[in-house]
Design a protein around this motif. Structure first.
Motif, short mmCIF file in Angstrom:
data_model
loop_
_atom_site.label_atom_id
_atom_site.label_comp_id
_atom_site.label_asym_id
_atom_site.label_seq_id
_atom_site.Cartn_x
_atom_site.Cartn_y
_atom_site.Cartn_z
N LYS A 3 0.85 -1.20 0.00
CA LYS A 3 0.00 0.00 0.00
C LYS A 3 0.88 1.24 0.00
O LYS A 3 2.00 1.22 0.49
CB LYS A 3 -0.87 0.02 1.26
N MET A 4 0.34 2.32 -0.52
CA MET A 4 1.10 3.57 -0.53
C MET A 4 0.88 4.30 0.79
O MET A 4 -0.27 4.46 1.22
CB MET A 4 0.63 4.45 -1.69
N ILE A 5 1.95 4.69 1.42
CA ILE A 5 1.85 5.37 2.71
C ILE A 5 2.51 6.75 2.60
O ILE A 5 3.68 6.85 2.20
CB ILE A 5 2.52 4.54 3.83
N TRP A 6 1.72 7.76 2.91
CA TRP A 6 2.23 9.14 2.85
C TRP A 6 3.08 9.39 4.09
O TRP A 6 2.71 9.00 5.20
CB TRP A 6 1.06 10.12 2.81
N ASP A 7 4.22 10.02 3.94
CA ASP A 7 4.99 10.45 5.11
C ASP A 7 5.52 11.85 4.81
O ASP A 7 5.42 12.32 3.68
CB ASP A 7 6.10 9.43 5.46
N PRO A 8 6.06 12.53 5.84
CA PRO A 8 6.44 13.94 5.65
C PRO A 8 7.47 14.18 4.54
O PRO A 8 7.58 15.32 4.05
CB PRO A 8 7.00 14.34 7.02
N ASP A 18 -0.67 18.83 -0.44
CA ASP A 18 -0.36 17.60 0.31
C ASP A 18 -1.62 16.74 0.47
O ASP A 18 -1.59 15.53 0.31
CB ASP A 18 0.19 17.94 1.71
N GLU A 19 -2.75 17.42 0.79
CA GLU A 19 -4.00 16.68 0.97
C GLU A 19 -4.43 16.01 -0.34
O GLU A 19 -4.92 14.88 -0.34
CB GLU A 19 -5.12 17.61 1.47
N GLY A 23 -4.94 12.07 -1.17
CA GLY A 23 -6.16 11.56 -1.80
C GLY A 23 -5.83 10.64 -2.96
O GLY A 23 -6.51 9.63 -3.20
N PHE A 24 -4.78 10.97 -3.69
CA PHE A 24 -4.34 10.14 -4.81
C PHE A 24 -3.87 8.78 -4.28
O PHE A 24 -4.19 7.72 -4.83
CB PHE A 24 -3.17 10.83 -5.52
N PHE A 25 -3.11 8.83 -3.19
CA PHE A 25 -2.65 7.57 -2.58
C PHE A 25 -3.86 6.72 -2.21
O PHE A 25 -3.87 5.50 -2.40
CB PHE A 25 -1.85 7.86 -1.29
N ALA A 26 -4.89 7.37 -1.65
CA ALA A 26 -6.07 6.63 -1.19
C ALA A 26 -6.78 5.93 -2.34
O ALA A 26 -7.22 4.78 -2.21
CB ALA A 26 -7.03 7.58 -0.47
N ILE A 27 -6.85 6.60 -3.49
CA ILE A 27 -7.51 5.98 -4.66
C ILE A 27 -6.75 4.72 -5.07
O ILE A 27 -7.33 3.66 -5.31
CB ILE A 27 -7.56 6.97 -5.85
N ILE A 28 -5.43 4.83 -5.12
CA ILE A 28 -4.62 3.68 -5.54
C ILE A 28 -4.71 2.56 -4.48
O ILE A 28 -4.86 1.38 -4.82
CB ILE A 28 -3.16 4.11 -5.80
N ASN A 29 -4.70 2.95 -3.20
CA ASN A 29 -4.78 1.95 -2.13
C ASN A 29 -6.09 1.16 -2.15
O ASN A 29 -6.12 0.00 -1.80
CB ASN A 29 -4.60 2.61 -0.76
N GLN A 30 -7.16 1.82 -2.59
CA GLN A 30 -8.45 1.11 -2.66
C GLN A 30 -8.32 -0.14 -3.51
O GLN A 30 -8.84 -1.19 -3.19
CB GLN A 30 -9.50 2.01 -3.31
N LEU A 31 -7.63 -0.01 -4.62
CA LEU A 31 -7.49 -1.18 -5.50
C LEU A 31 -6.47 -2.17 -5.00
O LEU A 31 -6.64 -3.38 -5.17
CB LEU A 31 -7.15 -0.75 -6.91
N ILE A 32 -5.40 -1.64 -4.36
CA ILE A 32 -4.40 -2.57 -3.83
C ILE A 32 -5.04 -3.43 -2.73
O ILE A 32 -4.75 -4.62 -2.61
CB ILE A 32 -3.18 -1.79 -3.28
#
Ligand code: FEO
Length: 137
Positions: A3-8, A18-19, A23-32
């Protein structure tokens, strides 16, 4: 696929952007998170529609921000955004025609995003910080 994890380290110094990256990470994570669903063409089509729509809106906001801060590499950054939109559109066609697997597309999307944020997006953050500190002197 992880999964894609956002960090600083992904922060570009602008909260709204940043938000949007998160959100982009979240879309990709949904499928992962839903590997079986990734093989449903309806799910893939929804993902690609969301990702493309999200990218178009994010690129528009980010380019407006770069224009506002008078970022000198704006044109080059815009080109990178354009190339991504062409690539995602071609990749979508390949997946929909079943000439490519959704995993390849997910890997491409996550790889592009990480690389783009950490290399090109972070560059405007550094430029802005330097411009601000030069202005203070
Ligand atoms: Fe955050 Fe340049 O895309």
């Amino acid at each position: 696929m992880d999964k894609m994890i956002w960090d600083p380290s992904f922060s570009v110094g602008a909260e709204m952007l940043d938000e949007q990256h998160k959100g982009f990470f979240a879309i990709i994570n949904q499928l992962i998170e839903e590997p079986d669903a990734a093989y449903s063409s309806e799910k893939i089509s929804d993902l690609l529609t969301s990702a493309t729509k999200y990218a178009v809106e994010h690129f528009r906001d980010e380019e407006a921000y770069l224009e506002a801060i008078k970022y000198p590499d704006l044109q080059m950054h815009k080109m990178a955004h354009k190339k991504f939109l062409v690539k995602i559109s071609n990749a979508t066609m390949l997946v929909m025609e079943k000439k490519d697997g959704p995993t390849d597309l997910l890997e491409y999307l996550s790889g592009w995003l990480v690389n783009h944020i950490l290399v090109l997006d972070v560059k405007y953050k550094r430029w802005k910080e330097q411009a601000e500190s030069a202005g203070e002197g």
